[in-house]
Design a protein around this motif. Structure first.
Motif: not given
Length: 92
Positions: A9-25, A41-52
């Motif tokens: 899952l990919v989350y947008r971080c509210t503490r810093q613009a253009e910072m994203y957290l990828y989190l194993r599902s 900061g607060r995490l806002i889910e933006v997408m789910k990915l299947e990475l290769t």
């Protein structure tokens, strides 16, 4: 040999613009280290990915993201260097 795949899952971080957290599902955001949660900061889910390893990501190498997800459960994508907000590194 099978291709390495990682769901995340990919989350947008509210503490810093253009910072994203990828989190194993299988990792819950509230299980992350406190220092990381404060940094993001607060995490806002933006997408789910299947990475290769071959998947194209805008600002990260997919193989490195998969490696960090496998080892730590998360990958923090920092904003472009010129846009880093100094208070993030030097305190509030």
């Amino acid at each position: 040999m099978s291709e390495t795949r990682m769901s995340c899952l990919v989350y947008r971080c509210t503490r810093q613009a253009e910072m994203y957290l990828y989190l194993r599902s299988d990792v819950a955001p509230d299980s992350l280290p406190e220092a990381l949660r404060q940094r993001t900061g607060r995490l806002i889910e933006v997408m789910k990915l299947e990475l290769t390893p071959q998947r194209k990501l805008a600002r990260a190498d997919a193989a490195k993201v998969i490696e960090r997800l496998a080892a730590d459960g998360f990958y923090l994508q920092m904003p472009p260097h010129a846009q880093i907000d100094p208070h993030l590194y030097f305190g509030d």
